[in-house]
Design a protein around this motif. Structure first.
Motif, PDB file in Angstrom:
ATOM      1  N   ARG A  99       0.817  -1.209   0.000  1.00  0.00           N
ATOM      2  CA  ARG A  99       0.000   0.000   0.000  1.00  0.00           C
ATOM      3  C   ARG A  99       0.850   1.258   0.000  1.00  0.00           C
ATOM      4  O   ARG A  99       0.507   2.249  -0.633  1.00  0.00           O
ATOM      5  CB  ARG A  99      -0.931  -0.025   1.213  1.00  0.00           C
ATOM      6  CG  ARG A  99      -1.833   1.208   1.315  1.00  0.00           C
ATOM      7  CD  ARG A  99      -2.716   1.130   2.546  1.00  0.00           C
ATOM      8  NE  ARG A  99      -3.671   0.032   2.407  1.00  0.00           N
ATOM      9  CZ  ARG A  99      -4.841   0.154   1.801  1.00  0.00           C
ATOM     10  NH1 ARG A  99      -5.196   1.305   1.252  1.00  0.00           N
ATOM     11  NH2 ARG A  99      -5.669  -0.864   1.727  1.00  0.00           N
ATOM     12  N   SER A 100       1.969   1.264   0.699  1.00  0.00           N
ATOM     13  CA  SER A 100       2.854   2.429   0.746  1.00  0.00           C
ATOM     14  C   SER A 100       4.236   2.029   0.244  1.00  0.00           C
ATOM     15  O   SER A 100       4.643   0.876   0.392  1.00  0.00           O
ATOM     16  CB  SER A 100       2.946   2.988   2.165  1.00  0.00           C
ATOM     17  OG  SER A 100       3.474   2.008   3.050  1.00  0.00           O
ATOM     18  N   THR A 122       8.259   3.882  -1.591  1.00  0.00           N
ATOM     19  CA  THR A 122       9.052   5.027  -2.061  1.00  0.00           C
ATOM     20  C   THR A 122       9.415   4.776  -3.514  1.00  0.00           C
ATOM     21  O   THR A 122       9.760   3.662  -3.906  1.00  0.00           O
ATOM     22  CB  THR A 122      10.349   5.204  -1.239  1.00  0.00           C
ATOM     23  OG1 THR A 122      11.115   4.004  -1.315  1.00  0.00           O
ATOM     24  CG2 THR A 122      10.030   5.545   0.200  1.00  0.00           C
ATOM     25  N   LEU A 158      -2.944   6.781  -6.824  1.00  0.00           N
ATOM     26  CA  LEU A 158      -1.598   6.797  -6.239  1.00  0.00           C
ATOM     27  C   LEU A 158      -1.272   8.228  -5.860  1.00  0.00           C
ATOM     28  O   LEU A 158      -1.153   9.098  -6.721  1.00  0.00           O
ATOM     29  CB  LEU A 158      -0.560   6.265  -7.233  1.00  0.00           C
ATOM     30  CG  LEU A 158       0.876   6.205  -6.706  1.00  0.00           C
ATOM     31  CD1 LEU A 158       0.987   5.159  -5.594  1.00  0.00           C
ATOM     32  CD2 LEU A 158       1.842   5.862  -7.832  1.00  0.00           C
ATOM     33  N   GLU A 159      -1.168   8.441  -4.573  1.00  0.00           N
ATOM     34  CA  GLU A 159      -0.905   9.796  -4.092  1.00  0.00           C
ATOM     35  C   GLU A 159       0.532   9.901  -3.612  1.00  0.00           C
ATOM     36  O   GLU A 159       1.165   8.927  -3.217  1.00  0.00           O
ATOM     37  CB  GLU A 159      -1.872  10.171  -2.975  1.00  0.00           C
ATOM     38  CG  GLU A 159      -1.801   9.243  -1.766  1.00  0.00           C
ATOM     39  CD  GLU A 159      -2.879   9.540  -0.753  1.00  0.00           C
ATOM     40  OE1 GLU A 159      -2.601   9.369   0.444  1.00  0.00           O
ATOM     41  OE2 GLU A 159      -3.985   9.939  -1.167  1.00  0.00           O
ATOM     42  N   ASN A 216       1.801  12.221   1.201  1.00  0.00           N
ATOM     43  CA  ASN A 216       0.647  12.375   2.095  1.00  0.00           C
ATOM     44  C   ASN A 216      -0.552  13.051   1.434  1.00  0.00           C
ATOM     45  O   ASN A 216      -1.114  14.011   1.961  1.00  0.00           O
ATOM     46  CB  ASN A 216       1.033  13.148   3.359  1.00  0.00           C
ATOM     47  CG  ASN A 216       2.126  12.426   4.132  1.00  0.00           C
ATOM     48  OD1 ASN A 216       2.117  11.189   4.220  1.00  0.00           O
ATOM     49  ND2 ASN A 216       3.060  13.195   4.693  1.00  0.00           N
ATOM     50  N   ASP A 235       7.901   9.544  -1.360  1.00  0.00           N
ATOM     51  CA  ASP A 235       6.923   8.689  -0.675  1.00  0.00           C
ATOM     52  C   ASP A 235       5.647   8.624  -1.497  1.00  0.00           C
ATOM     53  O   ASP A 235       5.183   9.628  -2.043  1.00  0.00           O
ATOM     54  CB  ASP A 235       6.600   9.240   0.716  1.00  0.00           C
ATOM     55  CG  ASP A 235       7.806   9.155   1.641  1.00  0.00           C
ATOM     56  OD1 ASP A 235       8.634   8.244   1.439  1.00  0.00           O
ATOM     57  OD2 ASP A 235       7.916  10.008   2.543  1.00  0.00           O
ATOM     58  N   ALA A 293       1.603   6.450  -1.762  1.00  0.00           N
ATOM     59  CA  ALA A 293       0.606   5.585  -1.130  1.00  0.00           C
ATOM     60  C   ALA A 293      -0.410   5.161  -2.179  1.00  0.00           C
ATOM     61  O   ALA A 293      -0.972   6.000  -2.892  1.00  0.00           O
ATOM     62  CB  ALA A 293      -0.088   6.306   0.018  1.00  0.00           C
ATOM     63  N   ASN A 309      -4.006   3.548  -3.248  1.00  0.00           N
ATOM     64  CA  ASN A 309      -5.360   3.397  -2.732  1.00  0.00           C
ATOM     65  C   ASN A 309      -6.178   2.382  -3.530  1.00  0.00           C
ATOM     66  O   ASN A 309      -7.036   1.687  -2.982  1.00  0.00           O
ATOM     67  CB  ASN A 309      -6.088   4.752  -2.756  1.00  0.00           C
ATOM     68  CG  ASN A 309      -5.383   5.774  -1.891  1.00  0.00           C
ATOM     69  OD1 ASN A 309      -4.953   5.447  -0.783  1.00  0.00           O
ATOM     70  ND2 ASN A 309      -5.250   6.994  -2.389  1.00  0.00           N
ATOM     71  N   ARG A 359       8.652  -0.112   0.227  1.00  0.00           N
ATOM     72  CA  ARG A 359       7.439   0.340   0.928  1.00  0.00           C
ATOM     73  C   ARG A 359       7.822   1.198   2.117  1.00  0.00           C
ATOM     74  O   ARG A 359       8.866   1.008   2.694  1.00  0.00           O
ATOM     75  CB  ARG A 359       6.624  -0.851   1.411  1.00  0.00           C
ATOM     76  CG  ARG A 359       6.013  -1.647   0.269  1.00  0.00           C
ATOM     77  CD  ARG A 359       4.989  -2.614   0.769  1.00  0.00           C
ATOM     78  NE  ARG A 359       5.560  -3.551   1.742  1.00  0.00           N
ATOM     79  CZ  ARG A 359       4.864  -4.481   2.384  1.00  0.00           C
ATOM     80  NH1 ARG A 359       3.572  -4.590   2.162  1.00  0.00           N
ATOM     81  NH2 ARG A 359       5.420  -5.293   3.225  1.00  0.00           N
TER      82      ARG A 359
END
Length: 765
Positions: free
Chosen positions: A604-605, A607, A635-636, A639, A661, A663, A665, A765
């Motif tokens: 999910r997360s 780099t 993909l954000e 943050n 970074d 994340a 979704n 991640r």
């Protein structure tokens, strides 16, 4: 007859000789045929272009030497040359005569005499005494014969000071015309001044040291930034016997004002150290350091008195800028920079402070736009020419060179006749001799003009004289070196002379600018190319930690791209501009993003690494790397954003991996773009696109996660029940204990890596 002899400047003896020749002509042919042979015969042959010359054009007469050029009392005049029979018949009983007179009272008369061809009875002077002639028994068809005539000046019967016609003729006979007739003649001028003059106009002769561009924008990667030359032709020009070597050697002995292009000095100065020369796709070491040092040393000694005018760096084409370039943004700022560095360059290399407030348009042709461009770069004096800034008929004499044209600007008007006297092929001795004599004649006629005003005349010859042209100019100046009828002044002094009130100050309209010169100008595209190069340079230099290593060589190259030396060389000019732009783009491309393949997320997360490569030999800084997600819902970055950026500094010859970074979704593909920017927000280099695949958040994965959570809940219930029973057993005295818990599983992520992503890579991640 006595009156005629006096007018023509002839003694009674030549008059008697003329009578004898006329009598001989009467005995052998009709008088009209004898007198008009030089006029009628060429007309009779007009219908046949292939026929040989006849009449007074039958023999070509070349005056190869005339010394002294401006004789004084007690001198002996020596004239030598060559006669060539261009006709179809052998010439017999020939005689080469020297003819002097009449006096020419103004420049118009000099022009008329100089334009006359063929023998014109009544207008051409009579021969002097036979004892100063030379005979030729036979001159065959196509044959040539050298001659040498020598006569004391006292025998020329020169009268008042002034300019006299001087001619050399060949008189002879042919089988078809067995009587004496002039078969060939050449005219020149003999300046004569027996007494010193009280009033002498000043004369400022410009001695230009200008060459075409040879240095490129390229430099070596060493600390000294070894310069790279496009060729080694400049070395040949400054070597002994070369054009520029001769210019310095001749000019060092003359009262001249040196007009110097600082780019020439900078180029030769670069040759005194290590330098490279292009040779195909590579470069070779230059070997002419000693030649360059010797030339600069000689020049420094020659200009020690300080009579130096520095043109803007690279000698920019003012007319091209005014007509084609000034509306292209940045062009005038280049001219301003070229003017600012001119004085510093000359003073640093030659150790003399030059004058930097003169502008010199091509051939002295001006219009209002050229004057505006010249003054915008700081010039207060514009060197024009009298065939551009023409006088009306209000003055009976040639006014002084300085003319106020408004706005604190002075037009320094050079004399067109004197300035163009040495153009053409001066390698032929006959052409050179005629050019020297005409220059002296015109200068004396100017001095003879009826005025007591303090005047200064300016001579601005062609920008890059050949060796032969320079030698001819030197001979003319040497004849004036003893202040015969002029005095030497510098260009600065000429510009400061009090202007004549009646002299014209009207600048010609733009429509009057010569079409011939306009057709040679740099095109507008040239200035657009220069603008493009400058824009790339501006964007490039802001990221460099040592920008001066790039700004200086490219700035000089931009100035050379506007040089006057490109006139008539459109293709070479384009190739030079292209080479500068191509080389700069090559340097810009040394700092770039390394292409990424598609990326697959492992969770999910994560780099996302992006690598910046710097293949320059200096550090780069003040860069920003911006990463953008085209679908922030899926993909954000950082943050919750669709765009993330980080400042970049990369060492020379290194690569830097930057991690962002991210994340995920929703599973699927997301298009990503990476772009470098300068700190002022301008894009740098090409944008890089790649794809991120979010492929592990599937229903199966979610079911497994849910099952795991259920098992954890059940395990917790079981543990609670087990503990409750254990407590109950403890109450009854039975031994019990906690079940041992398994250790944490091995992490499923690897260490972070600074290397670029590979094919089908998974990011951290």
């Amino acid at each position: 007859m006595a009156e005629a002899a006096d007018i023509q400047g002839m003694s009674p003896a030549p008059a008697r000789r003329w009578v004898r020749r006329t009598a001989a002509a009467l005995a052998g042919a009709p008088l009209v045929a004898a007198l008009l042979a030089g006029v009628a015969a060429p007309q009779a042959q007009a219908g046949g272009a292939s026929k040989a010359p006849t009449g007074s054009s039958t023999v070509s007469v070349s005056l190869d030497s005339l010394t002294p050029s401006a004789p004084v009392k007690g001198d002996t005049l020596m004239v030598s040359g060559t006669v060539t029979n261009k006709g179809k018949e052998t010439i017999t009983d020939a005689q080469i005569d020297l003819r002097v007179g009449p006096k020419l009272y103004n420049r118009a008369a000099i022009d008329t005499a100089g334009e006359r061809t063929g023998y014109v009875p009544g207008s051409d002077p009579y021969p002097i005494d036979d004892k100063y002639s030379e005979t030729i028994d036979k001159l065959p068809r196509g044959g040539s014969r050298e001659f040498s005539l020598s006569v004391p000046v006292s025998k020329l019967n020169l009268g008042d000071d002034g300019v006299y016609q001087l001619g050399v003729s060949l008189t002879g006979q042919t089988n078809r015309a067995p009587y004496d007739q002039v078969l060939g003649i050449e005219r020149t001028f003999l300046p004569w001044q027996s007494e010193d003059r009280d009033s002498k106009p000043g004369i400022s002769f410009l001695w230009p040291l200008i060459a075409s561009a040879h240095l490129t924008a390229e430099t070596g990667s060493d600390e000294q930034q070894t310069p790279v030359f496009a060729d080694d032709d400049l070395a040949a020009e400054i070597a002994p016997g070369g054009r520029l070597e001769r210019m310095v050697a001749l000019g060092s002995q003359l009262p001249v004002t040196w007009v110097v292009d600082p780019d020439l000095l900078a180029s030769v100065d670069a040759m005194t150290k290590n330098y490279r020369v292009k040779s195909g796709d590579t470069t070779v070491a230059g070997t002419n350091q000693a030649v360059a040092k010797k030339w600069l040393t000689a020049l420094e000694a020659a200009v020690a008195e300080g009579k130096v005018v520095a043109l803007p760096f690279g000698d920019p084409d003012l007319a091209s800028i005014a007509h084609r370039g000034k509306n292209v943004s940045g062009t005038l700022s280049h001219l301003q920079t070229a003017s600012e560095v001119a004085g510093v360059t000359v003073e640093t290399i030659l150790h003399v402070k030059p004058s930097t407030d003169f502008a010199w348009p091509v051939e002295g042709a001006v219009d209002p736009s050229i004057v505006d461009v010249a003054t915008s770069a700081g010039a207060h004096n514009v060197i024009a020419r009298s065939d551009s800034l023409q006088e009306d008929d209000s003055l009976s004499y040639t006014p002084t060179a300085a003319r106020p044209i408004g706005g604190g600007t002075t037009a320094v008007v050079s004399d067109a006749r004197l300035s163009t006297a040495f153009q053409g092929d001066m390698t032929k001795a006959g052409n050179s001799t005629l050019a020297v004599q005409r220059f002296l004649a015109v200068s004396l006629s100017l001095a003879e003009q009826d005025t007591e005003k303090d005047r200064s005349l300016v001579v601005a010859p062609q920008r890059m004289p050949t060796i032969a042209q320079a030698q001819a100019m030197a001979r003319a100046l040497q004849a004036l070196d003893d202040d015969r009828w002029t005095r030497s002044v510098t260009l600065t002094q000429a510009a400061a002379t009090k202007p004549d009130a009646g002299a014209t100050t009207a600048i010609p309209r733009s429509s009057q600018y010569p079409k011939r010169l306009r057709s040679q100008e740099l095109p507008t595209q040239a200035f657009q190319d220069i603008k493009s190069t400058q824009t790339s340079l501006d964007n490039f230099q802001v990221i460099l930690t040592q920008p001066e290593r790039v700004v200086t060589p490219f700035g000089n190259a931009v100035n050379r791209s506007m040089s006057t030396s490109w006139r008539g060389r459109a293709l070479e000019a384009q190739l030079y501009r292209d080479s500068v732009r191509t080389y700069l783009q090559g340097l810009v491309n040394e700092v770039q993003l390394i292409t990424k393949s598609d990326v697959t997320l492992s969770g999910r997360s994560a780099t996302i690494p992006v690598t910046v490569q710097n293949r320059l030999l200096q550090d780069v800084d003040h860069l920003v790397l911006r990463l953008k997600s085209e679908n922030a819902t899926r993909l954000e970055l950082n943050n919750g954003g669709a765009v993330a950026e980080q400042p970049i500094r990369v060492g020379a010859g290194h690569s830097q991996s930057v991690k962002f970074d991210a994340a995920a979704n929703i599973n699927g593909q997301v298009q990503m773009t990476a772009q470098l920017y300068t700190q002022d927000g301008k894009p740098y280099g090409e944008e890089m696109a790649f794809t991120v695949k979010v492929s592990e958040l599937t229903p199966t994965v979610l079911l497994v996660i849910a099952g795991g959570l259920l098992l954890l809940v059940l395990a917790g219930i079981r543990m609670y029940a087990h503990r409750k029973r254990a407590n109950a057993d403890g109450a009854t005295g039975e031994d019990g204990g906690e079940p041992e818990q398994p250790s944490d599983p091995t992490p499923d992520t690897g260490p972070e890596s600074a290397e670029p992503s590979g094919t089908g890579e998974k990011v951290d991640r």
